[in-house]
Design an enzyme around this catalytic site. Structure first.
Site, mmCIF file in Angstrom:
data_model
loop_
_atom_site.group_PDB
_atom_site.id
_atom_site.type_symbol
_atom_site.label_atom_id
_atom_site.label_comp_id
_atom_site.label_asym_id
_atom_site.label_seq_id
_atom_site.Cartn_x
_atom_site.Cartn_y
_atom_site.Cartn_z
ATOM 1 N N ASN A 154 43.130 54.574 42.635
ATOM 2 C CA ASN A 154 42.977 55.541 41.542
ATOM 3 C C ASN A 154 42.045 55.078 40.420
ATOM 4 O O ASN A 154 41.408 55.895 39.774
ATOM 5 C CB ASN A 154 44.342 55.948 40.993
ATOM 6 N N GLU A 251 51.963 45.386 40.483
ATOM 7 C CA GLU A 251 51.893 46.633 39.694
ATOM 8 C C GLU A 251 52.079 47.771 40.674
ATOM 9 O O GLU A 251 51.162 48.121 41.417
ATOM 10 C CB GLU A 251 50.533 46.748 38.995
ATOM 11 N N CYS A 285 49.924 55.795 38.206
ATOM 12 C CA CYS A 285 51.226 55.195 38.524
ATOM 13 C C CYS A 285 52.259 55.381 37.420
ATOM 14 O O CYS A 285 53.443 55.507 37.691
ATOM 15 C CB CYS A 285 51.034 53.719 38.791
ATOM 16 N N GLU A 459 50.158 43.046 33.294
ATOM 17 C CA GLU A 459 48.710 42.968 33.138
ATOM 18 C C GLU A 459 48.380 43.217 31.680
ATOM 19 O O GLU A 459 49.210 43.677 30.892
ATOM 20 C CB GLU A 459 48.029 44.023 34.032
#
Ligand code: NAD
Length: 485
Positions: A154, A251, A285, A459
């Site tokens: 994405n 993630e 997400c 992150e």
């Protein structure tokens, strides 16, 4: 004629483009038209070996440079990315189908933010001095060594930078494998790093499917794996990394709650729900796909939401007026259409959208279901498309319990004018990246990541440094050594 999106070669290793046509061809399809615009080849074992051995060999000298020197290179790369934002955004649009209106402001720019931010931090990575009488301990923050990054489809530029920038700032080398669906953009990140003065071999990109990812994760030379992907893939990669006792950042997916109380500003809440469901055609997400609306404002909220969703402009993603693009692939479109059918079958009320739009690309109308209940498939599974589920609730206690009743825990949002309640609700939600009166902001300065099945590690922000480095502690004795015998 070769399409402008076709890269010079499939892989970027040791500072240059490398090809091995013996690898499985991977077609790159432009999602807005279904047309094949490029081909790359999956990495053969020889390419995997070349990338890993190159990165391993380059890492030590990179780690020996000062943080200031490493940081300067990353910041130069950020400047180059910003100068080329338009071209990189066009490529991102070809890679993903996301409208240029988005890619111009969200992809190369956020990649550049990460390079600039971690470039700025590189010189500040120090240890501690711990006095112990005449003796002392000092600590050093050291690189992990060879890191592998594996991306989802994405945000191909952003993911390549969100993993690469902190890894490189800490003195690691990286082999990055983009998603096979969007193989183009990470190559540009690798190219730009070299132009900015990075030594050859510290950031390499190789293509391939899960098999190539698997070969990277299981290689004994690899010290860390950072994956962005789905929960099932995350479980496999985490298990494979555990075999080699490697560090991981995971993630993964989500099914995040967005809670809207009666006292919320309706237009802001509708805006939050739109940003949290329809940006990138819902392929995000952290999306707040379970929108819990308190009963008092339900119909007003739905009416305003339907009205504003009707303003989405579907069309040519290269036209800057277009605000809503296609699904990344035909397969993803079919998965999402399947969920829409499930929603109807299980009795949710379709408020708007619900159909494929046009026949050339993989467009689906932005879709809203109301009267969704907790047990419906569309309320339980990650759809990764433009399908918003609106659920009703009465009380704060009830909504918190229902919001937490999921295996996922990536994000959560709350809209209310009562700030005491906002902080209390966020405090009680099981999620890593949260929002009050907003949704889906992801500045590089803020930690990003999930709890429960949504992931491990963070992150961005200073937190990412902890996940790409380790601490060495050194005891220094000034006197004689006492021993029992
Ligand atoms: P995916 O899990 O299918 O693939 C992710 C990557 O893993 C790809 O590069 C793939 O080739 C690779 N891979 C697959 N099997 C592997 C294996 N066995 N070993 C090593 N690598 C393997 O995910 P996707 O369909 O590309 O992306 C969508 C998913 O990613 C969604 O679930 C979404 O929520 C999640 N996502 C999470 C974040 C986040 O930051 N939390 C961001 C974007 C997407």
């Amino acid at each position: 004629m070769t399409h402008p999106a076709q890269p010079k070669a499939s892989h970027f290793i040791n500072g240059e483009y490398v090809e091995d046509t013996a690898g499985t061809p991977i077609p790159v399809i432009y999602a807005a038209t279904g047309e094949q615009i490029a081909t790359v080849h999956a990495a053969t074992p020889a390419i995997v070996e070349q990338a890993l051995s190159t990165a391993k060999a380059a890492q030590k000298a990179w780690a020996r440079m000062t943080g200031t020197e490493r940081g300067r290179i990353l910041r130069r790369a950020a400047d180059i990315m910003r100068e080329r934002n338009h071209d990189l955004s066009v490529l991102e649009t070809y890679d993903t189908g996301k409208p240029l209106q988005e890619t111009l402001v969200a992809d190369a720019t956020s990649g550049a933010d990460a390079l600039e931010y971690f470039g700025g931090l590189a010189a500040s990575l120090t240890g501690e001095h711990i006095p112990l009488g005449d003796d002392w301990v000092y600590t050093k923050r050291e690189a992990l060594g060879l890191c592998v990054g594996i991306g989802a489809w994405n945000y191909p530029t952003q993911i390549a930078c969100w993993k690469g920038a902190p890894a490189l700032a800490c003195g690691n080398a990286m082999v990055f494998k983009p998603s096979e669906t969007t193989p183009l953009c990470a190559l540009k990140v690798a190219e730009i790093l070299i132009e900015a003065g990075a030594p050859a071999g510290i950031y390499n990109v190789i293509q391939g499917m899960g098999e190539v990812g698997g070969a990277l994760v299981t290689d004994p030379r690899v010290d860390k794996v950072s994956l962005t992907g789905s929960v099932p893939t995350g479980k496999k990669v985490y298990a494979a990394a555990a075999e080699g006792m490697k560090h991981v950042t995971m993630e993964l997916g989500g099914k995040s709650p967005l809670i809207i109380f009666d006292d919320a500003d309706i237009d802001n809440a509708v805006g939050g729900a739109i940003n949290g469901n329809f940006y990138s055609s819902g392929q995000v997400c952290s999306n707040g796909t379970r929108v819990f609306v308190q009963k008092g404002i339900k119909e007003k909220f739905l009416a305003r939401l339907a009205e504003r969703t009707g303003n989405a402009i579907l069309g040519d993603p290269m036209d800057e007026a277009t605000s809503f693009g296609p699904m990344v692939t035909e397969n993803q479109m079919n998965i999402v259409l399947g969920y829409i059918e499930k929603g109807k079958e299980e009795g949710a009320r379709l408020i708007c959208g619900g159909r494929r739009a046009g026949m050339d690309g993989y467009f689906i109308e932005p879709t809203v279901f109301a009267d969704v209940t907790d047990d419906m498939t569309i309320a339980r599974e990650e759809i990764f498309g433009p399908v918003m589920s609106v659920l009703d609730f009465d009380t704060e206690e009830e909504v918190v319990a229902r919001a937490n009743d999921t295996e996922f825990g990536l994000s959560a949002g709350v809209f209310t004018k009562d700030f005491t309640r906002a902080h209390r609700v966020i405090g009680n939600l099981e999620a890593g990246s949260c929002f009050i009166n907003s949704y889906n902001d992801a500045p590089v300065e803020a930690p990003f990541g999930g709890v429960k099945a949504s992931g491990v590690g963070r992150e961005n922000s200073k937190e990412a440094i902890k996940h790409f480095s380790q601490v060495k502690s050194v005891y220094v004795r000034m006197g004689d050594v006492e021993a029992a015998f």
